[in-house]
Design a protein around this motif. Sequence first.
Motif: not given
Length: 361
Positions: A71-77, A95-100, A322-327, A345-353
Amino acid sequence: MEYHQNSSSYGTNEMKQTQAPLICGLPDDIAISCLARIPRIYHAALRCVSKRWRDLMASEELYSYRMKHNLDETWIYALCRDKNDQNCCYSLDPNCSRMSWKLVQGIPSRILKRKGVGFEILGKKVYLMGGCGWCEDASDEVFCFDVSTDSWFESASLPIARSYFACEVLNGKIHTIGGLGSKQSDTNSWDTYDHHTNCWKSQSEPNLVHEIEDSVVFEGKIYIRCSVPCISSRVFAMVYEPSSGTWEHADADLASGWHGPAVVIDGRLYVLDQSSGTRLMMWRKESNAWVMVKRLSQSLTRPPCRLVAIGKRIFVIGKGLSTVTFEVDGGTNIGGVMVGSSISKLSSSDCDLVSCKLLML
């Protein structure tokens, strides 16, 4: 003395018998089964219902139940540096329909401005380790964020102060490797953290260097990609063999094609090569060679990028998150270029990952 012990035990049992059920009209084991099926996105609201629900949401019992019953869910940090050159942490529910991306609040002020901070996840906790400041030597401090309680606390300190080091989880333990320390000898070592005992163990290895550019767990071993720019332009990789507790030089062909962040899917090692366009490469062990899987659209990625994978789905995360996802097996191709869905990408940020990791809860 014996009378008081029995009296205390009786009082505890009586309290348990009179304690209100988690859900009125249901035995607690059934209630836990129901609550464990509620998606993670609602857990913060569930903690507000009552003290018992708050305690349950933070308990190992619920965590173990969700893991045991899939039942666990995987989130990205993700750990980033914002426009003020401070550390910040974000989470993403894929898994959210409106990923942000959502900001994780409350990073301890003592670690906000440090650079070279180690970032790792073990169990349901996010660890920020070490780092250094403009006028501050490498630190041994470790701060921990418990996602089940949304709270930060200080954890056991590193045995050796470090910054700009590699960290990976192997066999249920955090490994911090190389980097810059207070003394030159500190770089030729690695530490192992056991969360069951909340203790670190330090070990030395003369062959380790402080210039570690990437790391990955592959085939039950830790691989690190190193360079020695002061001596030569040579890039090489080392591998940690847990059965013997030793570090050795990795296959030279593997090291020669490891030009970017790496991720493992179904036992296969993939690398995002950003040296000439953006190409997804795969290590083919059978032929001892790197092969190109596909090119990625440069209009979607914002290098430098990092990779994580959930199942067969790869997330390419870049500047500003900014995130791109594909199989990996089924990305759509247009003109020979692989494209997929994207998260702005985050609307108010240009942060470095700095780094990104996965957490299952």
